[in-house]
Scaffold this motif. Structure first.
Motif, PDB file in Angstrom:
ATOM      1  N   TYR A   1       5.808 -12.301  18.905  1.00  0.00           N
ATOM      2  CA  TYR A   1       4.979 -11.372  17.412  1.00  0.00           C
ATOM      3  C   TYR A   1       5.561 -10.447  16.726  1.00  0.00           C
ATOM      4  O   TYR A   1       6.790 -10.074  17.062  1.00  0.00           O
ATOM      5  CB  TYR A   1       3.403 -10.862  18.079  1.00  0.00           C
ATOM      6  CG  TYR A   1       4.222  -9.571  18.646  1.00  0.00           C
ATOM      7  CD1 TYR A   1       3.566  -8.515  17.780  1.00  0.00           C
ATOM      8  CD2 TYR A   1       4.306  -9.374  19.950  1.00  0.00           C
ATOM      9  CE1 TYR A   1       3.625  -7.238  18.700  1.00  0.00           C
ATOM     10  CE2 TYR A   1       4.232  -8.647  20.691  1.00  0.00           C
ATOM     11  CZ  TYR A   1       4.072  -7.623  20.023  1.00  0.00           C
ATOM     12  OH  TYR A   1       4.134  -5.839  20.662  1.00  0.00           O
ATOM     13  N   ARG A   2       4.987 -10.666  15.487  1.00  0.00           N
ATOM     14  CA  ARG A   2       5.923 -10.278  14.413  1.00  0.00           C
ATOM     15  C   ARG A   2       4.788  -9.120  13.985  1.00  0.00           C
ATOM     16  O   ARG A   2       4.024  -8.858  14.118  1.00  0.00           O
ATOM     17  CB  ARG A   2       6.062 -10.514  12.887  1.00  0.00           C
ATOM     18  CG  ARG A   2       7.138 -11.699  12.754  1.00  0.00           C
ATOM     19  CD  ARG A   2       7.914 -12.194  11.978  1.00  0.00           C
ATOM     20  NE  ARG A   2       8.331 -13.460  11.556  1.00  0.00           N
ATOM     21  CZ  ARG A   2       8.492 -14.053  10.528  1.00  0.00           C
ATOM     22  NH1 ARG A   2       7.632 -14.064   9.515  1.00  0.00           N
ATOM     23  NH2 ARG A   2       9.495 -14.891  10.428  1.00  0.00           N
ATOM     24  N   ASP A   3       5.707  -7.801  14.599  1.00  0.00           N
ATOM     25  CA  ASP A   3       5.086  -6.636  13.926  1.00  0.00           C
ATOM     26  C   ASP A   3       5.061  -5.397  12.959  1.00  0.00           C
ATOM     27  O   ASP A   3       6.857  -4.834  12.411  1.00  0.00           O
ATOM     28  CB  ASP A   3       5.432  -5.457  14.882  1.00  0.00           C
ATOM     29  CG  ASP A   3       4.151  -4.295  15.207  1.00  0.00           C
ATOM     30  OD1 ASP A   3       3.659  -3.984  13.846  1.00  0.00           O
ATOM     31  OD2 ASP A   3       4.555  -2.778  16.194  1.00  0.00           O
ATOM     32  N   TYR A   4       4.164  -5.530  11.682  1.00  0.00           N
ATOM     33  CA  TYR A   4       4.504  -4.701  10.316  1.00  0.00           C
ATOM     34  C   TYR A   4       3.700  -3.469  10.154  1.00  0.00           C
ATOM     35  O   TYR A   4       2.823  -3.450  10.864  1.00  0.00           O
ATOM     36  CB  TYR A   4       3.917  -5.680   9.429  1.00  0.00           C
ATOM     37  CG  TYR A   4       4.864  -7.482   8.607  1.00  0.00           C
ATOM     38  CD1 TYR A   4       5.264  -7.782   7.593  1.00  0.00           C
ATOM     39  CD2 TYR A   4       4.447  -8.000   9.699  1.00  0.00           C
ATOM     40  CE1 TYR A   4       5.662  -8.547   7.491  1.00  0.00           C
ATOM     41  CE2 TYR A   4       4.528  -9.742   9.817  1.00  0.00           C
ATOM     42  CZ  TYR A   4       5.761  -9.565   8.312  1.00  0.00           C
ATOM     43  OH  TYR A   4       6.410 -10.397   8.565  1.00  0.00           O
ATOM     44  N   SER A   5       4.826  -2.520  10.507  1.00  0.00           N
ATOM     45  CA  SER A   5       4.611  -1.187  10.896  1.00  0.00           C
ATOM     46  C   SER A   5       4.208  -0.265  10.104  1.00  0.00           C
ATOM     47  O   SER A   5       4.472   0.039   9.453  1.00  0.00           O
ATOM     48  CB  SER A   5       6.138  -0.254  11.972  1.00  0.00           C
ATOM     49  OG  SER A   5       6.273  -1.072  12.824  1.00  0.00           O
ATOM     50  N   GLY A   6       3.047  -0.841   9.877  1.00  0.00           N
ATOM     51  CA  GLY A   6       2.088  -0.346   8.508  1.00  0.00           C
ATOM     52  C   GLY A   6       1.360   1.012   9.555  1.00  0.00           C
ATOM     53  O   GLY A   6       2.001   1.655  10.780  1.00  0.00           O
ATOM     54  N   PRO A   7       0.628   2.095   8.441  1.00  0.00           N
ATOM     55  CA  PRO A   7       0.111   3.576   8.918  1.00  0.00           C
ATOM     56  C   PRO A   7      -0.776   3.530   9.867  1.00  0.00           C
ATOM     57  O   PRO A   7      -1.432   2.189  10.142  1.00  0.00           O
ATOM     58  CB  PRO A   7      -1.016   3.940   7.299  1.00  0.00           C
ATOM     59  CG  PRO A   7      -0.064   3.208   6.006  1.00  0.00           C
ATOM     60  CD  PRO A   7       0.171   1.895   7.402  1.00  0.00           C
TER      61      PRO A   7
ATOM     62  N   SER B   1      -3.080   4.569  11.278  1.00  0.00           N
ATOM     63  CA  SER B   1      -4.171   5.799  11.229  1.00  0.00           C
ATOM     64  C   SER B   1      -5.831   4.778  10.962  1.00  0.00           C
ATOM     65  O   SER B   1      -6.379   5.142  11.428  1.00  0.00           O
ATOM     66  CB  SER B   1      -4.495   6.923   9.647  1.00  0.00           C
ATOM     67  OG  SER B   1      -4.145   6.167   8.629  1.00  0.00           O
ATOM     68  N   LEU B   2      -5.426   4.034  10.798  1.00  0.00           N
ATOM     69  CA  LEU B   2      -7.060   2.540  10.699  1.00  0.00           C
ATOM     70  C   LEU B   2      -6.335   1.668  11.859  1.00  0.00           C
ATOM     71  O   LEU B   2      -5.375   1.017  12.403  1.00  0.00           O
ATOM     72  CB  LEU B   2      -6.297   2.253   8.877  1.00  0.00           C
ATOM     73  CG  LEU B   2      -6.394   3.302   7.422  1.00  0.00           C
ATOM     74  CD1 LEU B   2      -6.410   2.363   6.030  1.00  0.00           C
ATOM     75  CD2 LEU B   2      -7.934   3.696   7.826  1.00  0.00           C
ATOM     76  N   THR B   3      -7.109   0.482  11.793  1.00  0.00           N
ATOM     77  CA  THR B   3      -7.549  -1.209  12.326  1.00  0.00           C
ATOM     78  C   THR B   3      -6.325  -1.465  11.465  1.00  0.00           C
ATOM     79  O   THR B   3      -6.326  -1.672  10.761  1.00  0.00           O
ATOM     80  CB  THR B   3      -8.958  -1.245  12.351  1.00  0.00           C
ATOM     81  OG1 THR B   3     -10.196   0.354  12.380  1.00  0.00           O
ATOM     82  CG2 THR B   3      -8.576  -2.439  13.516  1.00  0.00           C
ATOM     83  N   PRO B   4      -5.736  -2.406  13.120  1.00  0.00           N
ATOM     84  CA  PRO B   4      -4.939  -2.874  12.348  1.00  0.00           C
ATOM     85  C   PRO B   4      -5.327  -4.590  12.249  1.00  0.00           C
ATOM     86  O   PRO B   4      -6.480  -4.352  12.505  1.00  0.00           O
ATOM     87  CB  PRO B   4      -4.023  -3.465  14.371  1.00  0.00           C
ATOM     88  CG  PRO B   4      -4.574  -2.629  14.585  1.00  0.00           C
ATOM     89  CD  PRO B   4      -5.751  -1.727  13.799  1.00  0.00           C
ATOM     90  N   VAL B   5      -4.428  -5.262  12.428  1.00  0.00           N
ATOM     91  CA  VAL B   5      -5.000  -6.745  11.226  1.00  0.00           C
ATOM     92  C   VAL B   5      -3.943  -7.385  12.593  1.00  0.00           C
ATOM     93  O   VAL B   5      -2.275  -7.306  12.090  1.00  0.00           O
ATOM     94  CB  VAL B   5      -4.673  -7.265   9.955  1.00  0.00           C
ATOM     95  CG1 VAL B   5      -5.037  -8.817   9.554  1.00  0.00           C
ATOM     96  CG2 VAL B   5      -5.768  -5.926   9.335  1.00  0.00           C
ATOM     97  N   PHE B   6      -4.610  -8.371  13.208  1.00  0.00           N
ATOM     98  CA  PHE B   6      -3.600  -9.629  13.829  1.00  0.00           C
ATOM     99  C   PHE B   6      -4.091 -10.609  13.229  1.00  0.00           C
ATOM    100  O   PHE B   6      -5.116 -11.504  13.008  1.00  0.00           O
ATOM    101  CB  PHE B   6      -4.823  -9.693  15.504  1.00  0.00           C
ATOM    102  CG  PHE B   6      -4.962  -8.722  16.102  1.00  0.00           C
ATOM    103  CD1 PHE B   6      -3.978  -7.348  15.673  1.00  0.00           C
ATOM    104  CD2 PHE B   6      -6.080  -8.468  16.392  1.00  0.00           C
ATOM    105  CE1 PHE B   6      -4.657  -5.662  16.808  1.00  0.00           C
ATOM    106  CE2 PHE B   6      -6.034  -7.094  16.948  1.00  0.00           C
ATOM    107  CZ  PHE B   6      -5.459  -6.206  17.473  1.00  0.00           C
TER     108      PHE B   6
ATOM    109  N   VAL C   1       0.016  -4.560  11.173  1.00  0.00           N
ATOM    110  CA  VAL C   1      -0.058  -6.145  10.748  1.00  0.00           C
ATOM    111  C   VAL C   1       0.625  -6.914  11.903  1.00  0.00           C
ATOM    112  O   VAL C   1       2.270  -6.651  12.214  1.00  0.00           O
ATOM    113  CB  VAL C   1       0.546  -6.824   9.367  1.00  0.00           C
ATOM    114  CG1 VAL C   1      -0.439  -8.300   9.946  1.00  0.00           C
ATOM    115  CG2 VAL C   1      -0.556  -6.057   8.359  1.00  0.00           C
ATOM    116  N   LEU C   2       0.199  -7.236  13.083  1.00  0.00           N
ATOM    117  CA  LEU C   2       0.298  -8.335  13.986  1.00  0.00           C
ATOM    118  C   LEU C   2       0.343  -9.624  13.869  1.00  0.00           C
ATOM    119  O   LEU C   2      -0.645  -9.696  13.813  1.00  0.00           O
ATOM    120  CB  LEU C   2      -0.177  -7.842  15.644  1.00  0.00           C
ATOM    121  CG  LEU C   2       0.734  -6.269  15.578  1.00  0.00           C
ATOM    122  CD1 LEU C   2      -0.640  -6.441  17.291  1.00  0.00           C
ATOM    123  CD2 LEU C   2       1.589  -5.665  15.852  1.00  0.00           C
ATOM    124  N   CYS C   3       1.108 -10.146  13.948  1.00  0.00           N
ATOM    125  CA  CYS C   3       1.510 -12.181  13.729  1.00  0.00           C
ATOM    126  C   CYS C   3       2.071 -12.747  14.216  1.00  0.00           C
ATOM    127  O   CYS C   3       3.856 -12.412  14.962  1.00  0.00           O
ATOM    128  CB  CYS C   3       2.234 -12.738  11.992  1.00  0.00           C
ATOM    129  SG  CYS C   3       1.516 -11.685  11.030  1.00  0.00           S
TER     130      CYS C   3
END
Length: 287
Positions: A19-25, A27-32, A57-59
């Motif tokens: 998987y790819r991990d786009y390391s955004g903030p 503090s908010l719920t991530p997106v899969f 974001v996790l892809c």
């Protein structure tokens, strides 16, 4: 600088998945992000950095696709298994809950997970619902025939355009190439499908045997999803997700937001202005 980090995790049945991990903030719920039958995490390359400006974001590359391990038993290529793998990716990434953005078959995996677990805080279904048109899926599956290969990326893109141009009448050449690179890989100087040939055979067989009872089960699963926010993005010309299916979904869940993406068939590329606006507005509702 690469916009994401690359990770692997091992599933409970011993498969090594990527998987790819786009390391955004944080503090908010991530997106899969979960791709469809024929694509992998690369299909989200235009969307994920946009979302990652505000949240992680996790892809995933589902088993049998992209850089994830192929399964020695083709019978494991199921929605239940895809849902379980996504759940285990979330655990490996230390993400307790997330919004599932599922494209095509990936949306069904998200639907399964939302009905069976507490992991899903919101659900974005990209051109998919609890009922889909088998004839269209059969047509699309021709893109990844086991013996298929091309001499160049341009040839692969041209083949996609010949097969799907009717549903994408104004798609620029660069997007046909993008689509090709989300489906195929380069191997020994040829462009070939980037997925396990046995997965395609297994899923085509399962779709051919799809019964009315199985469709009813998908609708029942949809009805059992808890009161989480849901967004449906449908391609204007889609022959996979019909407008009447979206209407039935909204009759069951009147709170569902539905957006039609103009000029698209199955499925939107998710970088269209209406797709980006709908996704941003939807995610703004989820802390």
């Amino acid at each position: 600088m690469q916009a994401f980090q690359e990770h692997y995790f091992t599933t409970d049945d011993g498969r090594r998945l990527y998987y790819r991990d786009y390391s955004g903030p944080a503090s908010l719920t991530p997106v899969f992000c979960v791709p469809g039958l024929q694509t992998n995490s690369r299909v989200f390359e235009n969307l994920a950095p946009n979302i990652a400006e505000r949240r992680r974001v996790l892809c995933i590359d589902p088993r049998g696709k992209g850089r994830s391990e192929y399964d020695t038993d083709p019978n494991n290529y199921t929605l239940r298994r895809d849902g379980s793998d996504l759940y285990q990716m979330a655990l490996a990434a230390h993400a307790a809950r997330g919004v599932v953005l599922g494209a095509s078959r990936g949306g069904l995996a998200g639907l399964f997970l939302a009905a069976k677990t507490q992991l899903v805080a919101g659900l974005i279904l990209v051109d998919i619902g609890p009922q889909f048109e088998f004839s269209a899926v059969e047509r699309l599956s021709n893109d990844i025939a086991p013996d298929m290969s091309f001499a160049s990326w341009e040839d692969a893109a041209a083949a996609l355009k010949r097969g799907h141009g009717t549903w994408f009448p104004n798609l620029p050449d660069r997007k046909w190439v993008f689509w090709a690179k989300a489906k195929y890989r380069e191997e020994n100087g040829r462009i070939v499908p980037d997925s396990d040939p046995q997965m395609t055979v297994r899923i085509r067989k399962a779709n051919a045997e799809l019964s009315s009872d199985a469709i009813l089960a998908l609708w029942q699963m949809f009805r059992s999803v808890p009161a989480i926010p849901i967004l449906v993005l449908r391609g204007e010309h889609s022959d996979v997700l019909l407008e009447q299916t979206v209407q039935k979904m909204q009759s069951i869940r009147p709170d569902i937001a539905a957006v039609t993406v103009k000029g698209c068939g199955h499925m939107p590329f998710l970088d269209e202005p209406e797709s980006l606006a709908a996704i941003d507005e939807f995610l703004a509702r989820i802390d």
